[in-house]
Design a protein around this motif. Sequence first.
Motif, mmCIF file in Angstrom:
data_model
loop_
_atom_site.group_PDB
_atom_site.id
_atom_site.type_symbol
_atom_site.label_atom_id
_atom_site.label_comp_id
_atom_site.label_asym_id
_atom_site.label_seq_id
_atom_site.Cartn_x
_atom_site.Cartn_y
_atom_site.Cartn_z
ATOM 1 N N VAL A 15 0.845 -1.202 0.000
ATOM 2 C CA VAL A 15 0.000 0.000 0.000
ATOM 3 C C VAL A 15 0.881 1.254 0.000
ATOM 4 O O VAL A 15 2.071 1.181 0.316
ATOM 5 N N TYR A 16 0.305 2.371 -0.340
ATOM 6 C CA TYR A 16 1.052 3.629 -0.356
ATOM 7 C C TYR A 16 0.995 4.329 0.999
ATOM 8 O O TYR A 16 0.017 4.194 1.733
ATOM 9 N N ASN A 17 2.039 5.078 1.307
ATOM 10 C CA ASN A 17 1.944 6.053 2.392
ATOM 11 C C ASN A 17 1.608 7.406 1.761
ATOM 12 O O ASN A 17 1.373 7.498 0.550
ATOM 13 N N LYS A 18 1.587 8.419 2.581
ATOM 14 C CA LYS A 18 1.199 9.753 2.124
ATOM 15 C C LYS A 18 2.071 10.256 0.965
ATOM 16 O O LYS A 18 1.619 11.032 0.123
ATOM 17 N N HIS A 19 3.335 9.809 0.927
ATOM 18 C CA HIS A 19 4.261 10.286 -0.105
ATOM 19 C C HIS A 19 4.312 9.347 -1.317
ATOM 20 O O HIS A 19 5.266 9.379 -2.096
ATOM 21 N N MET A 20 3.307 8.476 -1.419
ATOM 22 C CA MET A 20 3.201 7.527 -2.533
ATOM 23 C C MET A 20 4.385 6.570 -2.596
ATOM 24 O O MET A 20 4.772 6.092 -3.668
ATOM 25 N N GLU A 21 4.942 6.254 -1.439
ATOM 26 C CA GLU A 21 5.948 5.196 -1.349
ATOM 27 C C GLU A 21 5.236 3.910 -0.926
ATOM 28 O O GLU A 21 4.257 3.958 -0.185
ATOM 29 N N ILE A 22 5.762 2.768 -1.414
ATOM 30 C CA ILE A 22 5.160 1.479 -1.053
ATOM 31 C C ILE A 22 5.603 1.088 0.358
ATOM 32 O O ILE A 22 6.804 1.019 0.635
ATOM 33 N N VAL A 23 4.635 0.838 1.236
ATOM 34 C CA VAL A 23 4.943 0.484 2.618
ATOM 35 C C VAL A 23 4.063 -0.681 3.083
ATOM 36 O O VAL A 23 3.130 -1.081 2.399
ATOM 37 N N THR A 24 4.433 -1.212 4.259
ATOM 38 C CA THR A 24 3.593 -2.184 4.969
ATOM 39 C C THR A 24 3.025 -1.453 6.179
ATOM 40 O O THR A 24 3.780 -0.878 6.962
ATOM 41 N N THR A 25 1.712 -1.423 6.334
ATOM 42 C CA THR A 25 1.116 -0.750 7.496
ATOM 43 C C THR A 25 0.929 -1.743 8.634
ATOM 44 O O THR A 25 0.970 -2.961 8.431
ATOM 45 N N SER A 26 0.728 -1.225 9.840
ATOM 46 C CA SER A 26 0.455 -2.085 10.993
ATOM 47 C C SER A 26 -1.028 -2.440 11.042
ATOM 48 O O SER A 26 -1.873 -1.679 10.590
ATOM 49 N N ILE A 27 -1.303 -3.600 11.614
ATOM 50 C CA ILE A 27 -2.700 -3.986 11.839
ATOM 51 C C ILE A 27 -3.195 -3.203 13.065
ATOM 52 O O ILE A 27 -2.504 -3.154 14.074
ATOM 53 N N THR A 28 -4.353 -2.563 12.967
ATOM 54 C CA THR A 28 -4.869 -1.859 14.142
ATOM 55 C C THR A 28 -6.037 -2.639 14.737
ATOM 56 O O THR A 28 -6.828 -3.251 14.025
ATOM 57 N N ASN A 29 -6.096 -2.569 16.064
ATOM 58 C CA ASN A 29 -7.141 -3.240 16.825
ATOM 59 C C ASN A 29 -8.546 -2.910 16.363
ATOM 60 O O ASN A 29 -9.412 -3.769 16.280
ATOM 61 N N LEU A 30 -8.764 -1.622 16.070
ATOM 62 C CA LEU A 30 -10.104 -1.176 15.676
ATOM 63 C C LEU A 30 -10.504 -1.755 14.329
ATOM 64 O O LEU A 30 -11.677 -2.052 14.101
ATOM 65 N N ASP A 31 -9.534 -1.910 13.431
ATOM 66 C CA ASP A 31 -9.839 -2.517 12.131
ATOM 67 C C ASP A 31 -10.237 -3.983 12.324
ATOM 68 O O ASP A 31 -11.109 -4.495 11.632
ATOM 69 N N VAL A 32 -9.595 -4.635 13.274
ATOM 70 C CA VAL A 32 -9.948 -6.022 13.572
ATOM 71 C C VAL A 32 -11.400 -6.090 14.054
ATOM 72 O O VAL A 32 -12.222 -6.804 13.484
ATOM 73 N N HIS A 33 -11.717 -5.309 15.066
ATOM 74 C CA HIS A 33 -13.039 -5.406 15.693
ATOM 75 C C HIS A 33 -14.176 -4.850 14.839
ATOM 76 O O HIS A 33 -15.162 -5.534 14.590
ATOM 77 N N ASP A 34 -14.036 -3.608 14.393
ATOM 78 C CA ASP A 34 -15.153 -2.986 13.668
ATOM 79 C C ASP A 34 -15.486 -3.744 12.389
ATOM 80 O O ASP A 34 -16.654 -4.005 12.096
ATOM 81 N N ILE A 35 -14.452 -4.106 11.641
ATOM 82 C CA ILE A 35 -14.721 -4.753 10.350
ATOM 83 C C ILE A 35 -15.217 -6.185 10.546
ATOM 84 O O ILE A 35 -16.055 -6.660 9.787
ATOM 85 N N SER A 36 -14.759 -6.874 11.607
ATOM 86 C CA SER A 36 -15.289 -8.232 11.834
ATOM 87 C C SER A 36 -16.759 -8.167 12.247
ATOM 88 O O SER A 36 -17.560 -9.009 11.837
ATOM 89 N N ARG A 37 -17.124 -7.149 13.022
ATOM 90 C CA ARG A 37 -18.530 -7.018 13.440
ATOM 91 C C ARG A 37 -19.417 -6.667 12.240
ATOM 92 O O ARG A 37 -20.512 -7.217 12.089
ATOM 93 N N SER A 38 -18.958 -5.767 11.383
ATOM 94 C CA SER A 38 -19.731 -5.435 10.176
ATOM 95 C C SER A 38 -19.836 -6.659 9.265
ATOM 96 O O SER A 38 -20.904 -6.952 8.717
#
Lengths: 190, 190
Positions: A15-38
């Motif tokens: 995925v891109y960061n703000k400067h359009m460089e290819i990076v790996t982002t961290s998994i966030t807790n909220l993404d785990v919970h909110d998206i699993s519930r949806s």
Amino acid sequence: MTKPMVFVGLLHYPVYNKHMEIVTTSITNLDVHDISRSSRTYGVENYYIIHPLESQQKLIREVMGYWKEGYGAVYNPDRKEAISRIKLIESLEKTIEDITKITGKTPKIITTDARTYPNTVGYKYLKEKISAGEEPYLLLFGTGWGMRQDLMESADHILEPIYGPSDYNHLSVRSAVAIILDRLLGESWY
Amino acid sequence: MTKPMVFVGLLHYPVYNKHMEIVTTSITNLDVHDISRSSRTYGVENYYIIHPLESQQKLIREVMGYWKEGYGAVYNPDRKEAISRIKLIESLEKTIEDITKITGKTPKIITTDARTYPNTVGYKYLKEKISAGEEPYLLLFGTGWGMRQDLMESADHILEPIYGPSDYNHLSVRSAVAIILDRLLGESWY
């Protein structure tokens, strides 16, 4: 296949960061919970959290363990049920392999973008295709500033951007997933 | 009034905890960001974060300061714009007073609940009422295990619960706000 089969994927690399460089982002807790519930609410088969690093996967597996088997499972069983649909996986390729194994068919990949492309489709079109139940679909979302351009362009379909009454569109990925699942899999309230 | 005017409120007191005791919940960072971004996308006038304690309000004001005037405003101007619609306020009464001052009319209060009541309405009905632009609306959401029963029942309308294809409905408040704003204020994609 006779029933609609939809899978959700959240991509942390490439995925891109703000400067359009290819990076790996961290998994966030909220993404785990909110998206699993949806995902659970809208009957999604599996929610794939796609991250190449075993160390990150391990961390999230431990958090999930609390909700699946630890005190969290007793305190909040609804969350346990939502989390049981999560699969931690290392790449988009492995995700496609897994869905192919489960459904017997290669999934159609759907992404979203703020721009329009030759293969951009509307929600009504895709809702009808999904409900026909002929093919499995993977709704793929990027973290950071969005997934690498070539992945975006190799998708089978790109969903139209979500618009409100203004031209401001900076929904969080959690909100975007919720709205898109509601449009594609929700009841016909309209 | 000639144009639709919708306000969002997130109530931190009086709400229930898991044991149906009345409590005050903490303001969470994610509720600040996700809901302000959804509110801005759908043209909501103000997003009221309702909390009785000055100490909590102060903490959130500091976080907001970073995004409004600090490094965050430079790094991510879109977020600055979303946050500019937030109002920290001490009670539901003060929220109603503020909306009345802004619009010249007492807002109709809309809540959501998993059960149905005599004043439960559908999304289509409310979308039409809102777009008529005759009255201001406050979409009020509870934190914790939901707002106190008497507040819920004193609302002008209660929105139908959101259903997917199953009977599981445990969306996060952030996801619920996003979906409800999309249904009430989003484009007619269907």
